[in-house]
Design a protein around this motif. Structure first.
Motif, PDB file in Angstrom:
ATOM      1  N   VAL A 181       0.864  -1.184   0.000  1.00  0.00           N
ATOM      2  CA  VAL A 181       0.000   0.000   0.000  1.00  0.00           C
ATOM      3  C   VAL A 181       0.898   1.230   0.000  1.00  0.00           C
ATOM      4  O   VAL A 181       1.704   1.407   0.913  1.00  0.00           O
ATOM      5  N   ASN A 182       0.804   2.042  -1.029  1.00  0.00           N
ATOM      6  CA  ASN A 182       1.626   3.253  -1.101  1.00  0.00           C
ATOM      7  C   ASN A 182       0.762   4.475  -1.381  1.00  0.00           C
ATOM      8  O   ASN A 182      -0.368   4.347  -1.866  1.00  0.00           O
ATOM      9  N   LEU A 183       1.311   5.626  -1.043  1.00  0.00           N
ATOM     10  CA  LEU A 183       0.524   6.862  -1.150  1.00  0.00           C
ATOM     11  C   LEU A 183       1.268   7.913  -1.957  1.00  0.00           C
ATOM     12  O   LEU A 183       2.490   8.016  -1.882  1.00  0.00           O
ATOM     13  N   LEU A 184       0.492   8.669  -2.690  1.00  0.00           N
ATOM     14  CA  LEU A 184       1.052   9.697  -3.558  1.00  0.00           C
ATOM     15  C   LEU A 184       0.418  11.026  -3.172  1.00  0.00           C
ATOM     16  O   LEU A 184      -0.803  11.112  -3.000  1.00  0.00           O
ATOM     17  N   HIS A 185       1.239  12.060  -3.016  1.00  0.00           N
ATOM     18  CA  HIS A 185       0.697  13.365  -2.638  1.00  0.00           C
ATOM     19  C   HIS A 185       0.910  14.390  -3.750  1.00  0.00           C
ATOM     20  O   HIS A 185       1.933  15.077  -3.792  1.00  0.00           O
ATOM     21  N   PRO A 186      -0.046  14.505  -4.655  1.00  0.00           N
ATOM     22  CA  PRO A 186       0.095  15.505  -5.716  1.00  0.00           C
ATOM     23  C   PRO A 186      -0.292  16.898  -5.210  1.00  0.00           C
ATOM     24  O   PRO A 186      -1.020  17.027  -4.228  1.00  0.00           O
ATOM     25  N   ASP A 187       0.193  17.894  -5.921  1.00  0.00           N
ATOM     26  CA  ASP A 187      -0.245  19.261  -5.636  1.00  0.00           C
ATOM     27  C   ASP A 187      -0.367  20.016  -6.946  1.00  0.00           C
ATOM     28  O   ASP A 187       0.390  19.775  -7.889  1.00  0.00           O
ATOM     29  N   ALA A 188      -1.323  20.927  -6.976  1.00  0.00           N
ATOM     30  CA  ALA A 188      -1.477  21.855  -8.092  1.00  0.00           C
ATOM     31  C   ALA A 188      -1.586  21.139  -9.442  1.00  0.00           C
ATOM     32  O   ALA A 188      -0.838  21.411 -10.370  1.00  0.00           O
ATOM     33  N   VAL A 189      -2.498  20.173  -9.495  1.00  0.00           N
ATOM     34  CA  VAL A 189      -2.789  19.510 -10.773  1.00  0.00           C
ATOM     35  C   VAL A 189      -4.000  20.236 -11.361  1.00  0.00           C
ATOM     36  O   VAL A 189      -5.115  20.096 -10.865  1.00  0.00           O
ATOM     37  N   PHE A 190      -3.761  21.051 -12.359  1.00  0.00           N
ATOM     38  CA  PHE A 190      -4.814  21.977 -12.796  1.00  0.00           C
ATOM     39  C   PHE A 190      -5.642  21.485 -13.982  1.00  0.00           C
ATOM     40  O   PHE A 190      -6.630  22.099 -14.335  1.00  0.00           O
ATOM     41  N   ASP A 191      -5.239  20.381 -14.620  1.00  0.00           N
ATOM     42  CA  ASP A 191      -6.033  19.928 -15.768  1.00  0.00           C
ATOM     43  C   ASP A 191      -7.129  18.963 -15.337  1.00  0.00           C
ATOM     44  O   ASP A 191      -7.370  17.942 -15.957  1.00  0.00           O
ATOM     45  N   THR A 192      -7.797  19.270 -14.233  1.00  0.00           N
ATOM     46  CA  THR A 192      -8.907  18.444 -13.761  1.00  0.00           C
ATOM     47  C   THR A 192     -10.186  19.280 -13.781  1.00  0.00           C
ATOM     48  O   THR A 192     -10.120  20.505 -13.943  1.00  0.00           O
ATOM     49  N   GLY A 193     -11.313  18.616 -13.591  1.00  0.00           N
ATOM     50  CA  GLY A 193     -12.619  19.255 -13.701  1.00  0.00           C
ATOM     51  C   GLY A 193     -12.803  20.454 -12.778  1.00  0.00           C
ATOM     52  O   GLY A 193     -13.465  21.439 -13.141  1.00  0.00           O
ATOM     53  N   ILE A 194     -12.217  20.401 -11.586  1.00  0.00           N
ATOM     54  CA  ILE A 194     -12.443  21.464 -10.592  1.00  0.00           C
ATOM     55  C   ILE A 194     -11.895  22.816 -11.070  1.00  0.00           C
ATOM     56  O   ILE A 194     -12.454  23.860 -10.778  1.00  0.00           O
ATOM     57  N   TRP A 195     -10.788  22.741 -11.817  1.00  0.00           N
ATOM     58  CA  TRP A 195     -10.089  23.970 -12.174  1.00  0.00           C
ATOM     59  C   TRP A 195     -10.547  24.525 -13.519  1.00  0.00           C
ATOM     60  O   TRP A 195      -9.924  24.286 -14.534  1.00  0.00           O
ATOM     61  N   THR A 196     -11.607  25.349 -13.491  1.00  0.00           N
ATOM     62  CA  THR A 196     -12.030  26.028 -14.710  1.00  0.00           C
ATOM     63  C   THR A 196     -11.096  27.223 -14.920  1.00  0.00           C
ATOM     64  O   THR A 196     -10.396  27.642 -13.991  1.00  0.00           O
ATOM     65  N   THR A 197     -11.080  27.741 -16.141  1.00  0.00           N
ATOM     66  CA  THR A 197     -10.239  28.904 -16.452  1.00  0.00           C
ATOM     67  C   THR A 197     -10.546  30.047 -15.486  1.00  0.00           C
ATOM     68  O   THR A 197      -9.653  30.746 -15.012  1.00  0.00           O
ATOM     69  N   GLU A 198     -11.834  30.189 -15.181  1.00  0.00           N
ATOM     70  CA  GLU A 198     -12.272  31.288 -14.317  1.00  0.00           C
ATOM     71  C   GLU A 198     -11.664  31.160 -12.910  1.00  0.00           C
ATOM     72  O   GLU A 198     -11.100  32.122 -12.373  1.00  0.00           O
TER      73      GLU A 198
END
Ligand code: ZN
Length: 659
Positions: A581-598
Motif C-alpha cells: 500500500v503506497n501513497l502519492l501526494h500531488p499538488d497543483a494539478v490543474f487539468d482536472t474538472g475542478i479547475w475552470t479557467t475562471e
C-alpha cells in the motif's frame, strides 16, 4: 446460410484485388464460417514483370491477417509456377517450405503467405475460398462422417481424408484432386478440418461456399440435429462468495501458467445447458472442432476447478506425444484456456482480454459443433497425436509469438475509482497502455466513454452507497477474473471555510467521500487482493494537504489525513498478505474538472501572478499534469516499487513547506 453478396457494395472495391478483398470480408463476417484469423482465400492474377513478360501470381492471404478486415496489403503475391513445382516434391520441411514461399514473393515487404499457399496454387481456378465452417465440422467429426459427406454432396466435392495442414496436405490434394475432380465439382472437403470452394469468378466461388455450407445446414436440419438447446434464464450471482471463488480459480490458473492471466466468466442459457448435460464430461473431453483452434483453446477444457490435476494431465500428454519427435520440443505452460463450470459458465484464460475473448468465441462455436454432432450421431474429434502435431507445429507457434514480449501488466486487473475524469481517467489510460485490464468506477455517466477497448469496463456507481460499490466490484471481478491493483483516486475538494464557520454538511460530505467510501472499498477488496497472482497493490491518491495543510481547507485536509493514516495502517496489516500500500501526494494539478479557467484566473490574481506563473508555483518551477501523476501512480504498482510499502511520495515540483 444466405449469400451476402451485393453488386453495389462489391463495385466499391476497385483494382485487380478488389473483388478478392470484398468476398474475403464477406466470409470473415460470418462467425460460423471462420473465426479470428481462421480460413484463407486467394486469387491468381496475370501480371507483367520488370521485363514486360507476363507471369501468373498467386495472391494468398498472409499469415496473421483476419479475413474480416483484410486489405490489399494482407495478400502475399507469390509466383505461381514455382509453387506448382514445389507440389511435385516428395517431401519438404516446414522451414524450407516457408523459405520457398517467401523467396518467390514479388513484394519483399508482403506478409508471409498462408501455410496453405501451395494448396491454393494447385487448385486450377482463379478464385479459391477456404473456411472452417461449423456445419460441415458437425458432420465430418462423427464416426460415419465420410459416408455422410458423400451422401450430402455426391460428386460436387472432392473429399480429402484428414492430414496435417501444410506441405503434406498440399501434396495429398495435388494427387487426389486431379484424380477425383469431375464436371460437377465446386468444392473440396477436408475431413475434420474445413471446406474449399472455387471458381473463375469471385461471386461464383463465394456463392459455391455458401451453397455447400447451406447443404450441410439443411442436412443437419433434416436429421433433426440443427437446433441447439438452451437452459433456464437464471442470472449469474455477482456476490462476494462467487467473486472470491472465481479469483481463487484465476490464481490457480495463473500459478500453473507462471504468469498472471485474465479469466473472464460468461454465462448464457446456451452455455449453461451445454455444461449441465449429463454427458458433458464425455463430449467435452475429446478435442477441438478443427485443429488450428488448439493453439488457443488447448486440446481439452477443464471441467470444474481442479487446475493442478489438469496441469498434471497436460504434462503427461506432452511427455507421451513429444517422445517420438526428433527435435527437442519445449512444453507450453500446462494451464487450461477453457474452463467449463456449472456456477461461472464458460471461463476463458488469456494474458489479454482480446485473447481471452478469442478463446471464448472459438469455444462457443465448438459447443455448437459438438452438440450438433451428438444430435446427428456422436462427436468424434481427431486423436491426440494429430492434435499434438498441430499444437506443437512450429508454424502455428510462430503465430502466437508474433505479438512480441508481453507488456508490464499483462494479465493483471486494476480498479480505479473516480475514473471518468482528471487523474483517474489518466490512470486508466496509463494502465491500459501497460497491458492491464481496468474496471473504472465513477458517479459520472462519462465513465462509459473513457475507453472503447475490451480491456476496460466502466461502471457508474455512487461511492457513498456501499452496496452499489461492492456490486460494481463483483461485477468487475466476474468480467475480468479477479483484482490485483486498487487505485483509490475518487475524492472531492469541498468549498473553503474557516473552522469556526465550517458547516456540518461540508465536513460530513468530505468525510463520506474522501474517507468512508475508501474504507468501504478497501474492506471489500481485501479478500480479492489477497488472491492476486503477483501480490495485491493499493495506491492512494492523497494530497499535499496531508503534510502541508492549507487555511480554510479543514474538511479536505482532515479527511485526506484520515485516509492517509488508513493507508499506512493497511500497509502494516496487509503486508503478511503480500499486499503493498503506497501513497502519492500531488499538488497543483490543474487539468482536472475542478479547475475552470475562471477559478484559475481568480486564484492567480489573488497571488498577483499570471496563470502560467501560478501553475508553476513550486521549487522546480514545473507544471504538474494528471498524466504525470497517473504515470507515477501506475509505476508505484510495478516492479520498481516491488519492495516498497507504506511509502508517501510527493509529486508537486518541490515544496519548501514539505522538504
Ligand atoms: Zn484450414
Amino acid at each position: 446460410m444466405l449469400s451476402r453478396w451485393n453488386d453495389a457494395e462489391a463495385a466499391k472495391y476497385s483494382g485487380p484485388l478488389g473483388p478478392r478483398i470484398y468476398s474475403s470480408r464477406l466470409l470473415g463476417q460470418e462467425p460460423s464460417l471462420v473465426l479470428h484469423g481462421g480460413g484463407n482465400t486467394s486469387v491468381k492474377l496475370l501480371e507483367k514483370d520488370l521485363y514486360g513478360d507476363e507471369e501468373s501470381i498467386l495472391y494468398v492471404k498472409g499469415s496473421g491477417w483476419d479475413l474480416e478486415y483484410i486489405e490489399a496489403a494482407g495478400f502475399a503475391p507469390v509466383r505461381l509456377n514455382p509453387l506448382l513445382k514445389l507440389a511435385t516434391l516428395e517431401q519438404l520441411s516446414d522451414e524450407r517450405m516457408v523459405n520457398e514461399l517467401r523467396g518467390h514473393m514479388t513484394r519483399a515487404d508482403a506478409p508471409t503467405p498462408s501455410v496453405e499457399a501451395i494448396l491454393h496454387a494447385i487448385l486450377p481456378y482463379r478464385y479459391v475460398d477456404h473456411t472452417h465452417t461449423s456445419a460441415l465440422l458437425s458432420i465430418t467429426n462423427t464416426p460415419n462422417g465420410a459416408a455422410r459427406i458423400r451422401e450430402i454432396y455426391g460428386d460436387s466435392v472432392v473429399v480429402i481424408p484428414y492430414i496435417m495442414p501444410g506441405f503434406d496436405l498440399a501434396r495429398l490434394c495435388a494427387e487426389g484432386f486431379p484424380r477425383d475432380v469431375g464436371p460437377n465439382t465446386i468444392g473440396m472437403v477436408l475431413m475434420n478440418h474445413g471446406l474449399f470452394s472455387f471458381a473463375d469468378d469471385p461471386r461464383e466461388s463465394y456463392e459455391n461456399m455458401i451453397k455447400l455450407v447451406s447443404q450441410a445446414e439443411d442436412y443437419l436440419r433434416q436429421q433433426d440435429a440443427w437446433e441447439v438447446e438452451i437452459s433456464d434464464n437464471r442470472e449469474q450471482p455477482h456476490d462476494r462468495e462467487s467473486a472470491t471463488a472465481l479469483a481463487k480459480l484465476r490464481l490457480a490458473i495463473s500459478q500453473a501458467a507462471k504468469s498472471p492471466m485474465l479469466l473472464p466468466s460468461y454465462s448464457t442459457p446456451r452455455i449453461r445447458h451445454f455444461i449441465a448435460r449429463k454427458d458433458s464430461q464425455q463430449i467435452s473431453q475429446q478435442g477441438p472442432a478443427t485443429p488450428d483452434h488448439i493453439i488457443r483453446t488447448k486440446q481439452l477444457p477443464l471441467l470444474g476447478h481442479d487446475v493442478a490435476g489438469y496441469a498434471e494431465n497436460y504434462r503427461r500428454y506432452f511427455v507421451q506425444h513429444s517422445a517420438p519427435a526428433d527435435t527437442k520440443l519445449e512444453m507450453l505452460d500446462p494451464a487450461p484456456r477453457v474452463i467449463l463450470d456449472p456456477e461461472f459458465g464458460l471461463c476463458t484464460a488469456g494474458t489479454s482480454m482480446a485473447n481471452a475473448l478469442i478463446v471464448r468465441d472459438l469455444y462457443e462455436e465448438t459447443m455448437n459443433v459438438i452438440e450438433r454432432a451428438e444430435h446427428l450421431d456422436k462427436y468424434q474429434a481427431l486423436a491426440s497425436p494429430e492434435l499434438f502435431a498441430v499444437e506443437y507445429w512450429e508454424l502455428e507457434q510462430a503465430k502466437l509469438r508474433s505479438g512480441g514480449s508481453p507488456p508490464q501488466f499483462s494479465g493483471e486487473i486494476a480498479l480505479v475509482s473516480g475514473a471518468a475524469s482528471g487523474i483517474g481517467r489518466a490512470t486508466v489510460k496509463a494502465l491500459l497502455t501497460r497491458g492491464a485490464a481496468v474496471i473504472g468506477i465513477d458517479i459520472a455517466p462519462e465513465i462509459h466513454t473513457v475507453s472503447k477497448q475490451s480491456a476496460f469496463l466502466g461502471i457508474q456507481c455512487d461511492l457513498r452507497e456501499s452496496e452499489q460499490l461492492s456490486k460494481a466490484l463483483y461485477q468487475g471481478v466476474h468480467h475480468f477474473g479477479g483484482l490485483d491493483m486498487l487505485f483509490l483516486n475518487a475524492g472531492i475538494f469541498p468549498e473553503s471555510h474557516a473552522i469556526h464557520e465550517l458547516p456540518d454538511t461540508v465536513w460530513q460530505q468530505s468525510m463520506a467521500i474522501n474517507v468512508d467510501a475508501n474504507l468501504s472499498l478497501l474492506r471489500t477488496s481485501h479478500p480479492l487482493l489477497c488472491l492476486s497472482p503477483s501480490g495485491g497493490r493499493v495506491l492512494i491518491i492523497g494530497s499535499k494537504n496531508v503534510p502541508a495543510p492549507g487555511l480554510g481547507a479543514a474538511a479536505y485536509s482532515a479527511a485526506k489525513a484520515a485516509l492517509n493514516q488508513l493507508g499506512r495502517i493497511a500497509a502494516l496489516e496487509w503486508a503478511p498478505d503480500n499486499i503493498r500500500v503506497n501513497l502519492l501526494h500531488p499538488d497543483a494539478v490543474f487539468d482536472t474538472g475542478i479547475w475552470t479557467t475562471e477559478v484559475l484566473e481568480k486564484r492567480a490574481d489573488a497571488h498577483q501572478m499570471s496563470v502560467a506563473e501560478y501553475k508553476r508555483r513550486n521549487l522546480l518551477g514545473v507544471e504538474i499534469s494528471s498524466h504525470d501523476v497517473a504515470e507515477l501512480a501506475v509505476e508505484m504498482c510495478g516492479p520498481l516499487f516491488a519492495k516498497t510499502t507504506g511509502a508517501q511520495l510527493p509529486i508537486d515540483g518541490g515544496s519548501d513547506r514539505i522538504i
